[in-house]
Design a protein around this motif. Structure first.
Motif, mmCIF file in Angstrom:
data_model
loop_
_atom_site.group_PDB
_atom_site.id
_atom_site.type_symbol
_atom_site.label_atom_id
_atom_site.label_comp_id
_atom_site.label_asym_id
_atom_site.label_seq_id
_atom_site.Cartn_x
_atom_site.Cartn_y
_atom_site.Cartn_z
ATOM 1 N N ALA A 98 11.896 10.952 -4.321
ATOM 2 C CA ALA A 98 12.769 9.802 -4.582
ATOM 3 C C ALA A 98 12.947 8.961 -3.319
ATOM 4 C CB ALA A 98 14.128 10.271 -5.093
ATOM 5 N N THR A 99 12.974 9.621 -2.166
ATOM 6 C CA THR A 99 13.117 8.903 -0.899
ATOM 7 C C THR A 99 11.853 8.121 -0.584
ATOM 8 O OG1 THR A 99 14.576 10.666 -0.119
ATOM 9 C CG2 THR A 99 13.744 9.139 1.531
ATOM 10 N N VAL A 100 10.698 8.672 -0.939
ATOM 11 C CA VAL A 100 9.434 7.949 -0.759
ATOM 12 C C VAL A 100 9.486 6.635 -1.532
ATOM 13 C CG1 VAL A 100 6.962 7.965 -1.300
ATOM 14 C CG2 VAL A 100 8.043 9.999 -0.319
ATOM 15 N N ARG A 101 9.937 6.697 -2.784
ATOM 16 C CA ARG A 101 10.000 5.486 -3.615
ATOM 17 C C ARG A 101 10.996 4.482 -3.043
ATOM 18 N NH1 ARG A 101 9.889 9.645 -7.526
ATOM 19 N NH2 ARG A 101 12.128 9.411 -7.967
ATOM 20 N N ALA A 102 12.102 4.981 -2.510
ATOM 21 C CA ALA A 102 13.099 4.089 -1.916
ATOM 22 C C ALA A 102 12.552 3.427 -0.654
ATOM 23 C CB ALA A 102 14.373 4.869 -1.585
ATOM 24 N N TYR A 103 11.847 4.193 0.174
ATOM 25 C CA TYR A 103 11.249 3.633 1.394
ATOM 26 C C TYR A 103 10.218 2.561 1.053
ATOM 27 C CZ TYR A 103 13.304 7.229 4.444
ATOM 28 O OH TYR A 103 14.153 8.024 5.154
ATOM 29 N N ALA A 104 9.475 2.762 -0.029
ATOM 30 C CA ALA A 104 8.481 1.773 -0.437
ATOM 31 C C ALA A 104 9.160 0.482 -0.893
ATOM 32 C CB ALA A 104 7.604 2.333 -1.547
ATOM 33 N N THR A 105 10.342 0.606 -1.459
ATOM 34 C CA THR A 105 11.094 -0.569 -1.904
ATOM 35 C C THR A 105 11.635 -1.364 -0.721
ATOM 36 O OG1 THR A 105 11.748 0.577 -3.929
ATOM 37 C CG2 THR A 105 13.039 -1.357 -3.317
ATOM 38 N N THR A 106 12.061 -0.658 0.324
ATOM 39 C CA THR A 106 12.662 -1.333 1.480
ATOM 40 C C THR A 106 11.639 -1.822 2.485
ATOM 41 O OG1 THR A 106 12.874 0.757 2.705
ATOM 42 C CG2 THR A 106 14.730 0.104 1.307
ATOM 43 N N GLY A 107 10.380 -1.389 2.354
ATOM 44 C CA GLY A 107 9.359 -1.807 3.298
ATOM 45 C C GLY A 107 9.158 -0.831 4.440
ATOM 46 N N TYR A 108 9.976 0.233 4.508
ATOM 47 C CA TYR A 108 9.796 1.234 5.554
ATOM 48 C C TYR A 108 8.466 1.959 5.358
ATOM 49 C CZ TYR A 108 10.807 5.177 8.618
ATOM 50 O OH TYR A 108 10.744 6.121 9.621
ATOM 51 N N LEU A 109 8.022 2.018 4.115
ATOM 52 C CA LEU A 109 6.718 2.568 3.745
ATOM 53 C C LEU A 109 6.020 1.510 2.898
ATOM 54 C CD1 LEU A 109 5.235 5.390 4.007
ATOM 55 C CD2 LEU A 109 6.052 5.849 1.699
ATOM 56 N N PRO A 110 4.706 1.321 3.042
ATOM 57 C CA PRO A 110 4.013 0.335 2.197
ATOM 58 C C PRO A 110 4.265 0.571 0.708
ATOM 59 C CG PRO A 110 2.570 1.072 3.960
ATOM 60 C CD PRO A 110 3.806 1.938 4.037
ATOM 61 N N ALA A 111 4.131 -0.484 -0.068
ATOM 62 C CA ALA A 111 4.481 -0.439 -1.487
ATOM 63 C C ALA A 111 3.604 0.508 -2.284
ATOM 64 C CB ALA A 111 4.404 -1.836 -2.086
ATOM 65 N N GLY A 112 2.426 0.843 -1.785
ATOM 66 C CA GLY A 112 1.550 1.758 -2.511
ATOM 67 C C GLY A 112 0.586 1.015 -3.416
ATOM 68 N N ILE A 113 -0.266 1.786 -4.078
ATOM 69 C CA ILE A 113 -1.318 1.255 -4.944
ATOM 70 C C ILE A 113 -1.042 1.706 -6.370
ATOM 71 C CG2 ILE A 113 -3.797 1.290 -5.426
ATOM 72 C CD1 ILE A 113 -4.179 2.036 -2.437
ATOM 73 N N GLU A 114 -1.027 0.785 -7.300
ATOM 74 C CA GLU A 114 -0.762 1.135 -8.696
ATOM 75 C C GLU A 114 -2.067 1.381 -9.438
ATOM 76 O OE1 GLU A 114 2.228 -0.282 -10.995
ATOM 77 O OE2 GLU A 114 3.553 -0.894 -9.382
ATOM 78 N N ARG A 115 -2.211 2.599 -9.954
ATOM 79 C CA ARG A 115 -3.383 2.965 -10.752
ATOM 80 C C ARG A 115 -2.949 3.932 -11.842
ATOM 81 N NH1 ARG A 115 -8.491 4.253 -6.700
ATOM 82 N NH2 ARG A 115 -8.567 2.228 -5.655
ATOM 83 N N HIS A 116 -3.521 3.759 -13.020
ATOM 84 C CA HIS A 116 -3.291 4.668 -14.138
ATOM 85 C C HIS A 116 -1.803 4.815 -14.455
ATOM 86 C CE1 HIS A 116 -7.468 5.414 -13.394
ATOM 87 N NE2 HIS A 116 -7.232 6.018 -12.248
ATOM 88 N N GLY A 117 -1.039 3.733 -14.273
ATOM 89 C CA GLY A 117 0.360 3.748 -14.650
ATOM 90 C C GLY A 117 1.296 4.406 -13.660
ATOM 91 N N ARG A 118 0.838 4.687 -12.439
ATOM 92 C CA ARG A 118 1.730 5.264 -11.432
ATOM 93 C C ARG A 118 1.344 4.757 -10.057
ATOM 94 N NH1 ARG A 118 1.099 11.646 -11.424
ATOM 95 N NH2 ARG A 118 2.859 11.363 -9.992
ATOM 96 N N THR A 119 2.202 4.984 -9.072
ATOM 97 C CA THR A 119 1.985 4.488 -7.723
ATOM 98 C C THR A 119 1.455 5.606 -6.836
ATOM 99 O OG1 THR A 119 3.834 2.948 -8.018
ATOM 100 C CG2 THR A 119 3.057 3.290 -5.777
ATOM 101 N N TRP A 120 0.484 5.245 -5.984
ATOM 102 C CA TRP A 120 -0.149 6.194 -5.068
ATOM 103 C C TRP A 120 -0.102 5.629 -3.655
ATOM 104 C CZ3 TRP A 120 -2.454 10.418 -7.671
ATOM 105 C CH2 TRP A 120 -2.602 10.242 -9.057
ATOM 106 N N TRP A 121 -0.119 6.525 -2.664
ATOM 107 C CA TRP A 121 -0.168 6.117 -1.261
ATOM 108 C C TRP A 121 -1.361 6.767 -0.591
ATOM 109 C CZ3 TRP A 121 4.206 6.683 -4.022
ATOM 110 C CH2 TRP A 121 5.167 5.658 -3.941
ATOM 111 N N PRO A 122 -2.216 5.991 0.129
ATOM 112 C CA PRO A 122 -3.315 6.610 0.865
ATOM 113 C C PRO A 122 -2.771 7.605 1.897
ATOM 114 C CG PRO A 122 -3.606 4.228 0.729
ATOM 115 C CD PRO A 122 -2.223 4.520 0.236
#
Length: 203
Positions: A98-122
């Protein structure tokens, strides 16, 4: 890649591919997300199988096997371009999904890549955040439930007001939002719902 992707790459309908090749493929190429309904496979391994270069079942090919495997990275080894789920990214950073998703929202972590209906991070993105020397993502010594463990409050998303404004001119569908902002269907649905809420508050 999904099995649909693999079938498309071979030029076959997915039901035909599964009947002709599915059993042999699954026996050779392991899923990268065991236990989940949508089976996902490593693209390089899948393409090696499709080209006839069956991936070795062990970490490396046998010493007397002169087949040239398409990658120097052994099966199961970590690769910088591996796509990680929120949970796997959290494991790299030592935080909750849940913290990963929150960080992606705030920009502390990149937004991620959307594939197959979910978000992924390299993997490289997660490891770069971990190795940046900023310990903001860690909470050593804090017990579960500590108020200091709360994720940063997400910043306002300017797309919401823009979508609300556009919707006053003409009806917007999820597909419209996907095309305009280059997001996944779930994100588009969330933005539309937030825009409707915003519009109701203003009326």
């Amino acid at each position: 890649m999904t099995e649909d992707d693999i079938a498309t790459a071979t030029g076959l309908p997915v039901h035909t591919w599964r009947r002709r090749h599915g059993t042999a493929f699954r026996a050779r190429v392991p899923v990268v997300n065991p236990g989940e309904r949508l089976r996902l496979y490593d693209e390089e391994q899948a393409r090696a199988f499709m080209s006839g270069e069956h991936w070795p079942t062990g970490a490396t090919a046998d010493a007397d096997d002169d087949t040239q495997w398409p990658s120097a990275v052994p099966l199961g080894a970590e690769h910088p371009e591996d796509l990680l789920t929120d949970k796997e990214t959290g494991n790299v950073l030592g935080i909750r999904d849940a913290t990963v998703r929150a960080y992606a929202t705030t920009g502390y972590l990149p937004a991620g890549i959307e594939r197959h209906g979910r978000t992924w991070w390299p993997r490289r993105t997660a490891e770069a955040r971990r190795d940046a020397g900023d310990e903001h993502h860690r909470t050593p010594g804090r017990k579960p439930g500590d108020l200091r463990n709360r994720a940063p409050r997400p910043r306002h998303d300017p797309r919401i007001e823009e979508i609300a404004e556009l919707a006053t001119r003409a009806p917007l569908t999820t597909a419209d939002v996907v095309q305009r902002y280059g997001v996944g269907e779930r994100t588009a649905q969330r933005l539309l719902a937030a825009a409707r809420t915003c519009a109701h508050r203003e009326t």
